[in-house]
Design an enzyme around this catalytic site. Structure first.
Site, short mmCIF file in Angstrom:
data_model
loop_
_atom_site.label_atom_id
_atom_site.label_comp_id
_atom_site.label_asym_id
_atom_site.label_seq_id
_atom_site.Cartn_x
_atom_site.Cartn_y
_atom_site.Cartn_z
N ASP A 45 -40.42 -30.03 20.60
CA ASP A 45 -40.38 -28.84 19.76
C ASP A 45 -41.75 -28.54 19.15
O ASP A 45 -42.45 -29.46 18.71
CB ASP A 45 -39.36 -29.10 18.63
CG ASP A 45 -39.02 -27.86 17.84
OD1 ASP A 45 -38.58 -26.87 18.43
OD2 ASP A 45 -39.18 -27.88 16.60
N GLU A 75 -44.54 -46.25 31.10
CA GLU A 75 -44.10 -47.66 31.07
C GLU A 75 -42.66 -47.81 31.52
O GLU A 75 -42.19 -48.90 31.82
CB GLU A 75 -44.20 -48.21 29.64
CG GLU A 75 -45.60 -48.38 29.13
CD GLU A 75 -45.59 -48.76 27.65
OE1 GLU A 75 -44.57 -49.32 27.17
OE2 GLU A 75 -46.58 -48.48 26.97
O1 TEU Z 1 -39.21 -22.96 17.80
C1 TEU Z 1 -40.56 -22.85 17.52
C2 TEU Z 1 -41.19 -21.52 17.59
O2 TEU Z 1 -42.38 -21.45 17.52
C3 TEU Z 1 -40.43 -20.26 17.68
O3 TEU Z 1 -39.71 -20.12 18.83
C4 TEU Z 1 -39.64 -19.93 16.46
O4 TEU Z 1 -38.46 -20.62 16.35
C5 TEU Z 1 -39.28 -18.50 16.46
O5 TEU Z 1 -40.44 -17.80 16.60
C6 TEU Z 1 -38.62 -18.07 15.18
O6 TEU Z 1 -38.24 -16.76 15.30
C7 TEU Z 1 -38.64 -24.21 17.68
C8 TEU Z 1 -37.16 -24.18 17.94
O7 TEU Z 1 -36.92 -23.79 19.25
C9 TEU Z 1 -36.50 -23.31 16.93
O8 TEU Z 1 -35.13 -23.16 17.16
C10 TEU Z 1 -36.73 -23.92 15.57
O9 TEU Z 1 -36.24 -23.07 14.57
C11 TEU Z 1 -38.23 -24.16 15.32
O10 TEU Z 1 -38.86 -24.78 16.40
C12 TEU Z 1 -38.42 -25.07 14.14
O11 TEU Z 1 -38.08 -26.37 14.50
#
Ligand code: TEU
Length: 556
Positions: free
Chosen positions: A219, A270
């Site tokens: 993420d 690993e």
């Molecule tokens: O998303 C990260 C991200 O940069 C974007 O897709 C963001 O969620 C979006 O622009 C908001 O409108 C990830 C995850 O996929 C998302 O569901 C989470 O909310 C976010 O990280 C935070 O962990």
């Protein structure tokens, strides 16, 4: 294939399965709910694995199911080594993993390293500890500006709206330092310059690798390192909420992240069985994105450039060419993706008639709502192109049913922090997260047997239910099954692509003997009477490809 053979194949070293795999994203809270509380869970997933086997996918990726107060639907993790009771237990996870592997399906889990939940024990310790302490140093705490530290340390704005800093009250009751949160206030960012954070995540990776997972979706893989000194920055409002359209954003795409992925690459190596890392990195260009998948870094990264491409033949041709060139230049396969839990479902998005930056969503009052028939035709055609491309393809649960975005969710049901942090100005992402339909006549369309659902399911979704689509030869589900089967039979996940010219409004290329054409124009496109079809995105007679349709065919 015998079960044992399947397991042996999964363990085979050097297969690099991820180069050509079809990977299905499960959003656990909306997939299948065995407990009946209205939120999907791990036993629910296990109970529905046969449907995924029938669909023909190679792997599943699970959005987070770890312990979390669910302020951002699980992307706010409080304990990285346990399952949230909402979703079940670690034993349920092990069972799900074993059952998936027994069916020859690999399992990727979501890792959220940029930030934790504010309920994480480390953050709770940081709040109680003094400024400058080792506990605070795991996160990004700074003194405020202004005479009494009453102003945030810089002007950064949260992806979900509002400021990116939150001031805390110190243990002695006085107004204190501020902490950084790129996302919700409940999601404090770790300080990845701190070796203790790095060591902790190595151990978390090992925890899940030891359990047998086949890889991680990482993420916010573009955000973990911030520019030194945290300089001010004003985002371009046109660039969308993740700011991914811009160069030189001090919290996105900093060079320091690469060292972390090299470290993880070595750690995964690993282990046996070809484990893989897939980065979620929203970056301004594919050339830059390709830096995340250099040979010693991640194995894959999402192709958001492809996902963001509108229904326009020239732009689609360009992004396919660019993807193959830019990822190819570093020896990585391209990936392809049209939908996920952060974007408007592509069966709606491709027919939007007004601008809709990522993260904004569509709700009752939005402008430019799509025509559902046009949307579904384009969605099916887009997938027909995608599943013919060399590389790995990601599907998002429900797209195989042709699900549209849920656009009429009443305000009181909304849950995305974006909705709250922008005071309802942006609807956010709930519309693509509604629990999916399985059985037209069952409570909650078979999502569970109680009828409970954490987001309301639209009344017209019975016609998208899996059991209805299974019996309909022309359904989206049967289209996906055919595409995935043919893709495997003809090994389309690897190999090269030869461009063909079918006019300005077409995307046309050849994969070996198979011709792929999509018609993005408004007039039918004659393919020649020697065309023999393998698959059509929507059934048509004769050899003229209707608008918003795609097909695979051979000649002679
Ligand atoms: O998303 C990260 C991200 O940069 C974007 O897709 C963001 O969620 C979006 O622009 C908001 O409108 C990830 C995850 O996929 C998302 O569901 C989470 O909310 C976010 O990280 C935070 O962990």
């Amino acid at each position: 294939m015998a079960q044992l053979e399947q397991l042996e194949q999964l363990a085979a070293p050097g297969s690099q399965w991820w180069r050509s795999a079809v990977i299905y994203q499960i959003y656990p809270r909306s997939f299948a709910d065995a407990s009946g509380d209205g939120i999907g869970d791990l036993p629910g997933i296990t109970s529905r694995l046969d449907a995924l086997k029938q669909l023909g996918v190679d792997a599943i990726w699970l959005s987070p199911f770890m312990t979390s107060p669910q302020k951002d639907a699980g992307y706010d993790v409080a304990d990285y080594r346990d399952v949230d009771p909402l979703f079940g237990t670690l034993a349920d996870f092990d069972e799900m993993l074993a059952q998936a592997h027994a069916r020859g399906i690999r399992v990727i889990v979501d890792l959220v390293p940029n930030h934790s939940s504010d309920q994480h024990v480390w953050f709770q310790q940081a709040l109680k500890a003094a400024p400058g302490s080792p506990e605070r140093a795991r996160y990004i705490f700074r003194d405020g500006k202004g005479e009494n530290g009453e102003l945030p340390p810089n002007n950064w704005e949260s992806v979900f709206g509002g400021g990116m800093w939150q001031r805390i009250t110190e243990a002695d009751g006085t107004p204190g330092q501020w902490y950084l949160h790129i996302f919700d206030v409940s999601q404090p960012d770790f300080d990845w310059n701190n070796e203790e954070v790095r060591e902790e995540f190595r151990s978390i990776l090992r925890f899940w690798l030891d359990r047998g997972v086949d890889g991680f979706r990482v993420d916010v893989a573009h955000g973990m390192i911030k520019a030194a000194g945290l300089p001010d920055y004003v985002p371009d409002p046109e660039a969308g909420s993740m700011g991914g359209g811009e160069e030189n954003v001090p919290y996105w795409g900093q060079d320091g992240v690469h060292e972390i992925y090299r470290d993880w690459h070595r750690l995964l190596a690993e282990y046996d069985g070809d484990r893989a890392l897939c980065g979620e990195a929203w970056l301004p260009t594919l050339k830059k994105t390709a830096l995340w998948v250099r040979p010693d870094e991640m194995h894959q990264t999402f192709n958001f450039g492809y996902l963001m491409t509108p229904w326009d033949a020239e732009r689609l041709r360009d992004v396919i060419r660019e993807s193959l060139d830019d990822f190819g230049a570093v020896g990585a396969p391209s990936t392809w993706v049209l939908s996920n839990h952060d974007v408007v479902r592509h069966a709606s998005r491709l027919a939007l008639t007004a601008d809709n930056p990522q993260g904004e969503g569509i709700g009752p009052k939005s402008k430019g709502k799509p025509d559902p028939v046009v949307g579904l035709s384009r969605g099916r055609a887009a997938t027909t192109v995608m599943l013919s491309l060399p590389g790995s393809a990601y599907l998002y649960q429900g797209e195989e049913l042709g699900l549209p975005e849920a656009m009429e969710i009443p305000d009181e049901f909304r849950q995305d922090p974006t909705w709250f942090r922008t005071n309802g100005e942006r609807y956010g992402r709930d519309g693509c997260r509604v629990p999916i339909p399985w059985d037209a006549d069952a409570p909650a369309y078979g999502f569970n047997d109680t009828g409970a659902s954490w987001l309301p399911q639209p009344a017209e979704w019975a016609r998208f239910a899996r059991d209805v689509e299974e019996d309909d030869a022309t359904s989206t589900l049967n289209l996906y099954k055919t595409l995935i089967r043919l893709r495997r039979e003809h090994a389309l996940g690897s190999g090269s692509l030869v461009w063909e010219d079918a006019g300005e409004d077409a995307v046309a290329f050849r994969r070996g003997d198979i011709h792929v054409v999509a018609n993005l124009g408004t007039a039918p496109l004659e393919l020649g009477d020697d065309a023999t079809f393998l698959v059509q995105s929507a059934p048509f007679a004769g050899t003229a490809l209707p608008p918003d349709t795609a097909a695979w065919f051979t000649r002679g």
